[in-house]
Design a protein around this motif. Structure first.
Motif, mmCIF file in Angstrom:
data_model
loop_
_atom_site.group_PDB
_atom_site.id
_atom_site.type_symbol
_atom_site.label_atom_id
_atom_site.label_comp_id
_atom_site.label_asym_id
_atom_site.label_seq_id
_atom_site.Cartn_x
_atom_site.Cartn_y
_atom_site.Cartn_z
ATOM 1 N N SER A 55 84.960 146.131 14.042
ATOM 2 C CA SER A 55 85.274 147.122 12.929
ATOM 3 C C SER A 55 86.075 147.839 13.504
ATOM 4 O O SER A 55 86.327 148.353 14.488
ATOM 5 N N VAL A 56 86.919 148.569 12.489
ATOM 6 C CA VAL A 56 87.697 149.513 12.609
ATOM 7 C C VAL A 56 87.743 150.300 11.392
ATOM 8 O O VAL A 56 87.771 149.779 10.214
ATOM 9 N N VAL A 57 87.913 151.767 11.591
ATOM 10 C CA VAL A 57 88.100 152.683 10.077
ATOM 11 C C VAL A 57 89.538 153.083 10.194
ATOM 12 O O VAL A 57 89.939 153.558 11.153
ATOM 13 N N VAL A 58 90.128 152.681 8.916
ATOM 14 C CA VAL A 58 91.458 153.138 8.880
ATOM 15 C C VAL A 58 91.675 154.100 7.774
ATOM 16 O O VAL A 58 90.652 154.198 6.697
ATOM 17 N N ALA A 59 92.694 154.764 7.481
ATOM 18 C CA ALA A 59 92.992 155.636 6.477
ATOM 19 C C ALA A 59 92.974 154.937 5.289
ATOM 20 O O ALA A 59 92.911 153.938 5.164
ATOM 21 N N ASN A 60 93.364 155.743 4.080
ATOM 22 C CA ASN A 60 93.551 155.054 2.860
ATOM 23 C C ASN A 60 94.721 154.488 2.756
ATOM 24 O O ASN A 60 95.762 154.954 1.914
ATOM 25 N N VAL A 61 94.716 152.964 3.297
ATOM 26 C CA VAL A 61 95.816 152.358 3.103
ATOM 27 C C VAL A 61 95.274 151.117 2.585
ATOM 28 O O VAL A 61 94.216 150.991 1.968
ATOM 29 N N SER A 62 96.326 149.942 2.376
ATOM 30 C CA SER A 62 95.965 148.732 1.848
ATOM 31 C C SER A 62 96.056 147.398 2.727
ATOM 32 O O SER A 62 95.783 146.376 2.087
ATOM 33 N N LYS A 63 96.232 147.564 3.976
ATOM 34 C CA LYS A 63 96.019 146.450 4.709
ATOM 35 C C LYS A 63 95.992 146.966 6.300
ATOM 36 O O LYS A 63 96.159 148.224 6.703
ATOM 37 N N TYR A 64 95.439 145.937 7.028
ATOM 38 C CA TYR A 64 95.256 146.224 8.642
ATOM 39 C C TYR A 64 95.560 144.716 9.258
ATOM 40 O O TYR A 64 95.217 143.600 8.615
ATOM 41 N N ILE A 65 96.500 144.984 10.210
ATOM 42 C CA ILE A 65 96.942 143.611 10.972
ATOM 43 C C ILE A 65 95.987 143.499 12.391
ATOM 44 O O ILE A 65 95.954 144.350 13.059
ATOM 45 N N VAL A 66 95.271 142.485 12.220
ATOM 46 C CA VAL A 66 94.614 142.133 13.634
ATOM 47 C C VAL A 66 95.353 141.361 14.659
ATOM 48 O O VAL A 66 96.010 140.185 14.042
ATOM 49 N N SER A 67 95.765 141.647 15.662
ATOM 50 C CA SER A 67 96.789 140.898 16.778
ATOM 51 C C SER A 67 95.800 140.168 17.545
ATOM 52 O O SER A 67 94.834 140.338 17.761
ATOM 53 N N GLY A 68 96.599 139.152 18.362
ATOM 54 C CA GLY A 68 95.953 138.291 19.447
ATOM 55 C C GLY A 68 94.881 137.402 18.710
ATOM 56 O O GLY A 68 94.150 136.908 19.682
ATOM 57 N N THR A 69 95.063 136.874 17.588
ATOM 58 C CA THR A 69 93.836 135.996 17.117
ATOM 59 C C THR A 69 94.413 134.332 17.520
ATOM 60 O O THR A 69 95.754 133.992 17.738
ATOM 61 N N PRO A 70 93.668 133.488 17.784
ATOM 62 C CA PRO A 70 93.952 132.053 17.757
ATOM 63 C C PRO A 70 94.708 131.555 16.310
ATOM 64 O O PRO A 70 94.396 132.193 15.396
ATOM 65 N N THR A 71 95.392 130.449 16.432
ATOM 66 C CA THR A 71 96.026 130.039 15.439
ATOM 67 C C THR A 71 95.620 129.378 14.408
ATOM 68 O O THR A 71 94.522 128.482 14.702
ATOM 69 N N PHE A 72 95.323 129.965 13.315
ATOM 70 C CA PHE A 72 94.781 129.118 11.896
ATOM 71 C C PHE A 72 93.423 128.837 12.305
ATOM 72 O O PHE A 72 92.885 127.524 12.253
ATOM 73 N N VAL A 73 92.634 129.956 12.310
ATOM 74 C CA VAL A 73 91.194 129.840 12.493
ATOM 75 C C VAL A 73 90.706 130.599 11.372
ATOM 76 O O VAL A 73 91.084 131.786 11.084
ATOM 77 N N PRO A 74 89.278 130.040 10.865
ATOM 78 C CA PRO A 74 88.848 130.986 9.577
ATOM 79 C C PRO A 74 88.000 131.979 10.088
ATOM 80 O O PRO A 74 87.408 132.030 10.982
ATOM 81 N N TYR A 75 88.314 133.141 9.269
ATOM 82 C CA TYR A 75 87.582 134.401 9.628
ATOM 83 C C TYR A 75 86.821 134.806 8.511
ATOM 84 O O TYR A 75 87.098 134.487 7.439
ATOM 85 N N LEU A 76 85.898 135.568 8.840
ATOM 86 C CA LEU A 76 84.996 136.178 7.854
ATOM 87 C C LEU A 76 85.287 137.701 7.812
ATOM 88 O O LEU A 76 85.366 138.194 8.864
ATOM 89 N N ILE A 77 85.581 138.187 6.654
ATOM 90 C CA ILE A 77 85.919 139.536 6.623
ATOM 91 C C ILE A 77 85.399 140.152 5.457
ATOM 92 O O ILE A 77 85.071 139.874 4.524
ATOM 93 N N LYS A 78 85.411 141.604 5.662
ATOM 94 C CA LYS A 78 84.704 142.497 4.797
ATOM 95 C C LYS A 78 85.576 143.932 4.834
ATOM 96 O O LYS A 78 85.749 144.506 5.941
ATOM 97 N N VAL A 79 85.780 144.491 3.909
ATOM 98 C CA VAL A 79 86.242 145.999 3.657
ATOM 99 C C VAL A 79 85.188 146.704 3.161
ATOM 100 O O VAL A 79 84.822 146.575 1.677
#
Length: 1180
Positions: free
Chosen positions: A778-802
């Motif tokens: 988890s990470v807390v970000v300011a009032n923006v509309s996107k966040y980029i997670v780097s260093g992920t393996p290629t085309f892997v399914p992720y579970l996401i919640k905001v």
């Protein structure tokens, strides 16, 4: 089965859970007092319930009252300290303590000086379970000193100069409110040129003659003592100069180019810049390292003061004010630092435990600088308090394990820094009690059908009891899909029905015992109005009747009341009420209005209304109907955190009853000037209970609507700012897609300002791989509309919640969505590619699918590249053109249409994902079979003779195979365009010229030519041609066309015709007439066909044949033979009946047939012109 409740507990160690008191709901002693039944024999440590403020400014004209109230069992005793030492109130005759209370009353009205009692006070409430302490209460008397006497000299200055009138009020407690008025107690007008500063001084950017006056008076209002002090009047005289020299701005306050400002978190930050100059400068504000917060920034004092409310650490930085006029601009930089007194992150809460249980007290606070946390036990620093083996201190947390009754005590947490402190009391109460049910025995609940039923079971016990519900004497089970059991023990039936009637038993158990209670439920039929009063229009003096028929539960007794305009009926004998009717006799104009029938029982109430309109008994002019006038007199009452009541007065309905009111709201904090729909209410209603959202600065307006339309909006109501709260929703449209092979871009639709519910809107973004066992990151970000997670393996399914959060807390747990990290190009080409040629233009391609892991992305489909092999000459001229066909999805075959027959093709297949194409499969070649050829490229007939024609053609542009032969068909066409017998010839494929002999002379033929391959015959090309009359004539035709004498003859004929036309024109102008004209005059009515002498025409004569339409014939043959019927507009019309023909260069080659008769000329002179055809034939 039994319906059982076990309230959620926070596990601290195996087998041990905190105990929570249940008194109709989970409570702590700080929030809800103990039930009177329990107070008789349950002990409770003291709790401070009321105390005076930390900074307590008192009125020296009244007695001093220092509050300290507390509760506990047994009732606590009270003691005080003053300035850190024990305050013995028994030794001071002026000091008394209220009975059963710790509140001090110091009687200074009779005697004594208030200054003696200035100091720092602290109250202690103590019983056998511990001691609670109050805040340090600093008592100071208010002060409102007089202005010192001073002699103020008159101020004389020239027009346009700057001026500062000092106020400098005496130092009071609290600080006074400053304002400037004149001797008549009228406020002095202020503007961009003249304004009051934050320090109370009055600033003039430049003075004008109208500023001259002798009564500039500064007033200081001391609100605490309700007194106003006045400064000596200041006299100002402005001398008018001939011309005032303009000058650029300079700052009157603050001084210099830069200054510093420090403010505490949560306060209002006020920054001020006042400049002088001529013309008057205008002030602008910017933040050098960011933008000003939109919803918290306000401009006061004509832009000279910048205010930011609820200031936070993020508001620190450099602010720049700019003063500008036509001659220049200057700026001043204010460096703002935001500090913070301590504020709670988690205040300690009362803890009720049973013997042997574990628990924790947590005290967390923040501030700038970071506050220091210290603990006290029963008012004594914990370091010097008696040891307790069940207690362990870990910074801001006290951990209890295996507590016993001796562990009961009151703990104080103190968080302090240089800007203030926080003090909180929290007790630990160790009790061992069997369950007790506090709800009255055999309570009867009566509920209207189809409404919720709530059956109470208030329970107390330590350890925390479990609660079970049974229905009926035999203890029938309650199904969880029908009933809802709340944590406070209440049983809810969401929709009570008749079969819900009966007895219900609540059973509470813990390890020390069991208790039960029985309650009873009865379900009643709802009250309904089955016949409602109806809208009526009656004449003045007549009788009207309203009917209201009610149906109700037979066990309930209804009362029916009639109201007029929501008030009681007039006390007038003309109004009669019986069981179901309201009758009004001798109706007057005042009787018009809304009549409401209200049916009440002890459990419910219903109503219905109708409007009575009274009209004159005699015909009157038709009333003017229009939309209503706007409502007015809007008022807000019952102002709560999440609701408010709005009331208004309707405007005139303009002879059409108001059907409804529309309420709109404006959010001045987030969307100033934009109005939104709030709700609608019936036209008979003039109040509305409005639901509100947190942290919104509301204004309301109301519109009325009748059958003719909607009124203008009312004036806006007063503003109402609701308190902030945590967000109640999370951002929508959450998605996770990678933009690169090694990242995951999480996007969402942010909440708008209205939905934020409070300041400091942020988002907690969480993710983890779907198929792994990893914890959420988890990470807390300011009032923006996107966040980029780097260093992920290629085309892997992720579970996401905001999840949304603000300064008040978190929104509810958000839903989990699935996304994928970034795609990469596929690694593998499709295998086993093979081609099945269907026909000469269509082929079917098959391939094996690529493994999903090798695709490395979302499968888009498969793409076929194919191209036709070129011969060496064509390959040198142009690049090979490749064609592409894409097949969506997971298809493993596809058709290639539009191929060229008899061609050599190459293809390969590639898999496609969202990133692009994978590698190509090995090339596969295939050949298309022969097809039928296209039509020959051209066909023309050359060298026509008397009995032969020669045909020349070009091969087909698309042979689509190997040509085997040509087929030529032809047939004659007679003068009536009928076709003769068809002749069929086969011609070798290597021929492109063929001569047909033994044809009929002067005959038209139609020819059909097409090529053939082994696949069949292609399209045909057609042409027509005519054989000549004789060979001599044909040669002469060519010779005549090239002779100079023929060209000269044509010019002479044309000249003769022109001379003839000129002569006719001249004779006509002299009054002469042609015979044709005389005949027309003899037979025509001059009224109908008047002479046209004035326009120089030849009258109404025309040749009928000149207007015959051209006859459409067949295609013109190559020898361009012209027939008479093809053109009636020929020179024969001017000749003597000879025959003639044109060859293709325009020369005459024969004779025309037919003769055109001409009228004799006037004076028996011949009007027949010499025929050019005859002249030509004389040379032949």
């Amino acid at each position: 089965m039994q319906l059982k409740i076990m309230p959620k507990k926070k596990r601290l160690s195996a087998g041990r859970v905190p105990l929570i008191l249940f008194l109709c709901q989970m409570i702590s002693a700080l929030e809800v007092p103990l039930d009177p039944k329990l107070l008789e024999d349950l002990v409770q440590p003291p709790t401070i319930t009321q105390q005076s403020p930390k900074d307590y400014i008192i009125d020296p004209r009244e007695n001093i009252v220092i509050q300290c109230e507390a509760k506990g069992k047994p009732p606590p005793s009270f003691s005080w300290t003053r300035n850190g030492t024990h305050f013995d109130i028994d030794k001071d005759l002026l000091v008394t303590m209220k009975p059963d209370s710790g509140t001090l009353i110091i009687n200074i009205m009779s005697e004594g000086k208030v200054e003696i009692y200035e100091g720092v006070y602290q109250c202690t409430a103590r019983n056998e379970r511990g001691a609670a302490i109050s805040n340090n209460i600093v008592v100071r008397p208010s002060r409102s000193p007089l202005w010192t006497k001073e002699k103020l000299e008159p101020i004389i200055l020239q027009n346009g100069q700057p001026l500062v009138l000092p106020c400098r009020p005496p130092v009071g407690l609290p600080s006074p409110i400053i304002f400037w008025m004149d001797n008549s107690f009228q406020r002095l007008p202020q503007s961009e040129r003249v304004s009051q500063g934050l320090n109370g001084d009055l600033y003039f950017s430049n003075v004008l003659p109208e500023d001259t006056r002798e009564d500039y008076i500064c007033y200081a209002r001391f609100n605490h003592t309700q007194t106003i002090q006045q400064k000596q009047p200041i006299s100002v005289k402005v001398i008018s100069a001939k011309s005032s020299r303009e000058r650029p701005p300079t700052f009157l306050t603050p001084e210099g180019n830069a200054s510093n400002k420090e403010e505490l978190r949560g306060n209002v930050l006020s920054l001020e810049c006042i400049a002088e100059g001529l013309p008057t400068p205008v002030i602008y504000w910017i933040k050098e390292d960011g933008t000003l917060p939109i919803n918290r920034t306000f401009y006061r004092n004509f832009q000279k003061t910048l205010q930011i409310i609820q200031v936070s650490e993020a508001d620190s930085g450099n602010y720049q004010c700019i003063a500008k006029n036509a001659l220049g601009a200057i700026h001043h930089t204010i460096s703002v630092t935001v500090k913070a007194a301590p504020y709670w992150i988690m205040a300690p809460q009362n803890l009720v435990l049973s013997p042997g249980e574990d628990g924790t007290l947590i005290c967390r606070a923040n501030g700038i600088p970071k506050p220091r946390i210290s603990w006290l036990l029963n008012g004594v620093p914990i370091e010097i308090a008696p040891d307790d083996p069940s207690r362990k201190i870990d910074g801001d947390t006290i951990i209890f394990s295996n507590v016993q009754e001796r562990s009961s005590a009151v703990y104080q947490c103190n968080a302090s820094n240089e800007y203030g402190y926080l003090l909180a009391n929290a007790f630990v109460n160790v009790l061992a009690e069997p369950p007790r049910i506090l709800t009255s025995v055999n309570t009867l609940y009566q509920i209207i059908a189809n409404r919720p039923a709530l059956l109470d079971c208030a329970v107390f016990g330590s350890p925390l009891p479990t609660i079970e519900w049974f229905k009926g004497a035999k203890g029938s089970a309650l199904r969880e899909d029908i009933y809802v059991l709340h944590e406070n023990g209440t049983l809810e039936i969401p929709v009570a029905q008749k079969d819900s009637t009966g007895s219900y038993t609540c059973v509470a158990r813990n390890k020390l015992g069991m208790a039960k209670n029985e309650v009873h439920l009865e379900i009643k039929d709802p009250t309904r109005i089955i016949k409602q009063p109806e809208y009526a229009i009656v004449q003045r003096g007549s009788t009207v009747s309203f009917e209201c028929r009610v149906k109700h539960d037979h066990t309930l007794i209804p009362t029916v009341t009639w109201l007029k305009d929501n008030g009681e009926l007039p006390n007038d004998g003309r109004f009669t009420v019986d069981k179901d009717h309201l009758v009004i006799v001798d109706v007057s104009d005042d009787d018009g209005g809304t009549y409401t029938c209200v049916a009440n029982t002890t459990l419910d109430s219903v109503s219905a209304s109708a409007v009575l309109s009274v009209v004159a008994p005699t015909p009157t002019p038709a009333p003017i109907y229009d939309v209503p006038n706007p409502p007015f007199d809007l008022e807000l009452t019952n102002q709560l955190d999440k609701s408010v009541q709005l009331s208004w007065t309707p405007g005139d309905d303009n002879n059409s009853p108001i059907t409804k009111f529309i309420i709109e709201y404006e959010d001045a904090m987030h969307e100033a000037g934009l109005w939104h729909h709030q709700t609608e209410v019936p036209g008979t209603q003039t109040t509305a209970q409005l639901k509100l959202s947190p942290y919104v600065n509301y204004s309301f307006r109301v519109m009325a609507e009748n059958n003719l339309g909607r009124s203008l909006p009312s004036e806006a109501s007063e503003q109402y700012l609701t308190k902030a709260a945590e967000p109640d929703k999370n951002p929508a449209t959450v998605e996770g897609l990678g933009s690169e092979p090694d990242n995951l871009v999480i996007t969402w639709k942010p909440l708008n300002g209205f939905e934020s519910n409070g300041p400091g809107l942020q988002y907690k973004v969480s993710w983890r791989q779907r198929d792994g066992d990893d914890e959420w990151t988890s990470v807390v970000v300011a009032n923006v509309s996107k966040y980029i997670v780097s260093g992920t393996p290629t085309f892997v399914p992720y579970l996401i919640k905001v999840q949304a959060l603000n300064d008040m807390g978190f929104a509810p747990e958000p839903p989990v969505v699935m996304g994928h990290s970034g795609e990469d190009l596929p690694m593998v080409a499709p295998g086993n590619v093979h081609v099945n040629v269907v026909n000469s233009t269509l082929a079917e391609v098959h391939w094996d699918p690529v493994p999903l892991k090798s695709i490395r992305g979302h499968l888009q489909g498969y793409r076929i590249y194919y191209w036709k092999a070129q011969n060496s000459s064509k390959r040198n001229r142009r690049h090979i053109e490749k064609k592409i066909l894409t097949f969506q999805g997971s298809k493993t075959h596809g058709m290639l249409p539009g191929l060229e027959p008899f061609s050599h093709y190459t293809l390969n297949v590639r898999v496609v994902n969202g990133k692009g194409e994978g590698p190509a499969s090995p090339d596969r070649v295939f050949n298309t079979p022969e097809g039928v050829p296209s039509a020959p490229s051209s066909l023309k007939i050359v060298n026509p003779t008397l009995d032969s024609l020669t045909l020349e053609w070009d091969p087909p542009s698309h042979p689509n195979g190997i040509l085997t032969e040509y087929t030529l068909k032809y047939q004659p066409i007679n003068s009536t365009h009928e076709l003769g017998p068809l002749v069929d010839l086969k011609i070798p494929a290597n021929k492109t010229r063929w001569t047909l002999k033994n044809l009929n002379f002067s005959t038209r033929y139609k020819f059909y030519l097409y090529a053939q391959t082994s696949a069949g015959s292609g399209s045909q090309i057609t042409e027509e041609a005519v054989t000549t009359v004789n060979e001599a004539m044909a040669s002469r035709q060519v010779d005549i066309a090239t002779q100079g004498w023929f060209i000269g003859l044509m010019c002479a004929v044309a000249l003769l015709i022109l001379i003839l036309l000129i002569v006719c024109f001249i004779r006509r102008n002299k009054g002469g007439k042609y015979p044709v004209k005389e005949k027309e005059d003899a037979h025509a009515d001059p009224e109908i066909q008047p002479m046209k002498e004035d326009d120089g025409t030849f009258g109404e004569y025309s040749d009928a044949e000149d207007h015959k339409p051209l006859k459409k014939g067949s295609r013109t043959p190559s020898d361009r033979t012209v027939k008479k019927e093809d053109s009636d507009d020929s020179l024969v019309d001017y000749g003597e009946g000879v025959n003639g023909q044109f060859n293709e260069d325009g020369s005459f080659i024969g004779q025309y047939s037919g003769k055109k008769e001409k009228e004799p000329a006037e004076g028996n002179e011949s009007s027949e012109a010499p025929s050019p055809v005859n002249a030509m034939n004389s040379f032949v």
